[in-house]
Motif scaffolding. Structure first.
Motif: not given
Length: 521
Positions: A309-334
């Motif tokens: 998070v510190k290296e790739k997104t400059n400490n932007s946690l929201l931007e880092a979490l966006s990579e896991f959007g499909p996993a969250f969508l799968a969780y809510f659907g399931s």
């Protein structure tokens, strides 16, 4: 029933009915003379208590054990360059078969536990400790399943599994013997009976059936592993096969044994269906554990690494979490799918007044596929990008959802055959809620089947769209009642227009007639 009219096949039923009639007379006498109840339980003390909390604790453990056996399958690693269909044949097919067999055997142990505590109504320290030993052995079953799933060709996994089942049966048999040696722990009706030996032998036969079969399966494992698995499958279906064979023999003789029609005495007719309350409790446990298991992968795999998070997104946690959007969508659907399957199950059993043996078996099959939903979530979240495995993962999910829901529909169908005893009048044939219950139970089988065929023809069908469909399904339930109500009104208008007109005309004629009071005036 007179002795001269008894047929050989009716002997056990006549004995049961005789015992129940005799015991009910004693209970009526005890009810009229309260002091007899005090005399009947002289040994009850501060250490003797109700079994309700122990049963809830045991049902929770059994439902957890039955459900977490899917984890070794759900966490099977599939390389990105490996075909999912090939993996299903090579790695998952046998594991899934072993999972289904193990799940069903755990439900057999649960059913024996239910029957045991239909006899033992009260606890003391010894019974509580024996039950804890039984639960400890049961919690070891997932490890033996992992051995069988990882080494399916080796006999030791089957042997360890069988040893656990035999140990469970021995502990339950000790509880029965201890209970009958201390009659104040027994069900009050059995306490008052002079035929306690009959009840003891009957419950011991039910408990011993599974362990004896597992003993032979463990021995056969060293000779033929497939034959050992066949014997383990018989543990599940043997009672139903024996009942079918008995029915066929009676039909061939031209006489069918009269079974007791009342299910009110189920607690004392040990061949009758399982308790509806404990059936609901066990089912709720399975649904709750499955819904909870879905979040484990989110917690483990969808938390960003602080360094990245510190290296790739400059400490932007929201931007880092966006990579896991499909996993969250799968969780809510399931989760929505698990929750709505529970909702349908809950709605169905609200209308069930008494459960039958067949309904219990079908419920077990449905729960076994519900337990496979974490695998569906794992596959669709792992292959969420467009790949050759994505459609296969969606098809596997549709397959699991279809069978989980179609067995729910089968429960209702089985209940309709004995609807006067098993169903509330509103959902029987012709009842005002019959059509809506039919539509509610048909929704998930139809949606999963249509989705499966769409994946066969639409190559652009994606996992993200599949999970969006899962999230939208609740709105279909909300619209379903309105649609069914409007459809029924239209059908009535089309089918019975003349009848409706006659009713209106009759009402108008009745309104024109003078009332009796005005006529007298």
């Amino acid at each position: 029933m007179d002795n001269e009219n008894n047929r050989p096949g009716e002997e056990d039923v006549d004995i049961l009915e005789h015992h129940v009639d005799e015991d009910m007379e004693k209970i009526e006498i005890t009810a009229r003379r309260p002091f007899l109840r005090t005399l009947a339980l002289p040994e009850l003390g501060g250490n003797t208590q109700s079994a309700h909390r122990l049963l809830a604790y045991s049902d929770a453990i059994l439902s957890i054990v039955a459900t977490i056996m899917i984890l070794p399958i759900a966490h099977t690693e599939i390389r990105p360059d490996q075909e999912l269909q090939e993996s299903l044949h090579q790695q998952l097919a046998r594991k899934i078969a072993v999972y289904l067999m193990s799940f069903l055997i755990v439900t057999v142990a649960w059913a024996a536990h239910v029957r045991l505590f239909q006899v033992i109504d009260h606890l003391d320290d010894t019974v509580s400790l024996l039950n804890l030993a039984c639960m400890m052995t049961i919690t070891f079953l997932p490890y033996t399943f992992s051995l069988m799933a990882s080494f399916p060709e080796m006999p030791f996994g089957i042997l360890f599994f069988c040893v656990c089942v035999i140990a469970i049966g021995l502990i339950q048999a000790l509880m029965v013997l201890y209970g009958f040696n201390n009659p104040y722990l027994l069900n009050h009706q059995i306490q008052m009976s002079e035929n306690q030996l009959f009840y003891r032998e009957h419950i011991l036969k039910i408990i011993a059936r599974g362990p004896i079969m597992c003993f032979f399966a463990g021995l056969l494992a060293f000779l033929s592993v497939p034959l050992a698995y066949t014997v383990l499958v018989l543990v599940i279906f043997l009672p139903h096969l024996l009942k079918l064979i008995k029915w066929v023999k009676e039909r061939s003789r031209g006489s069918v044994e009269e079974q007791p029609r009342s299910l009110d005495l189920f607690s004392f007719h040990l061949n009758e269906p399982l308790s509806k309350e404990r059936l609901e409790g066990f089912s709720d446990g399975v649904y709750a554990i499955v819904a909870t298991l879905l979040i484990l992968d989110i917690c483990e795999n969808s938390v960003p690494d602080p360094t990245k998070v510190k290296e790739k997104t400059n400490n932007s946690l929201l931007e880092a979490l966006s990579e896991f959007g499909p996993a969250f969508l799968a969780y809510f659907g399931s989760f929505v799918t698990v929750g709505l399957l529970w909702f349908v199950h809950h709605s169905l059993f609200l209308c069930v007044t008494k459960s039958t043996r067949l309904m219990g078996l079908l419920n077990t099959f449905s729960l076994a596929f519900v337990g496979g939903l974490p695998l569906a979530y794992q596959l669709t979240s792992e292959f969420n990008v467009k790949s050759r495995n994505e459609l296969k993962a969606i098809q596997v999910s549709c397959f699991i959802i279809f069978f989980a829901s179609i067995f729910q529909f089968a429960i209702w169908t089985a209940a309709l055959f004995e609807e006067r005893e098993t169903l509330h009048p509103s959902v029987r044939y012709g009842g005002k809620e019959h059509a809506f219950m039919f539509a509610k139970l048909s929704l998930y089988p139809c949606v999963s089947l249509v989705t499966f065929f769409l994946t066969c023809f639409l190559s652009k069908f994606s996992a993200a769209f599949f999970h969006l469909m899962q999230i939208i399904v609740p709105f279909a339930f909300l619209a379903l009642r309105i649609l069914v109500a409007v459809t029924m009104v239209i059908i009535q208008k089309i089918t019975w227009p003349s009848r409706s007109g006659d009713v209106v005309l009759q009402d108008e004629q009745d309104a024109e007639l003078p009332s009796p009071s005005s006529a007298d005036d």
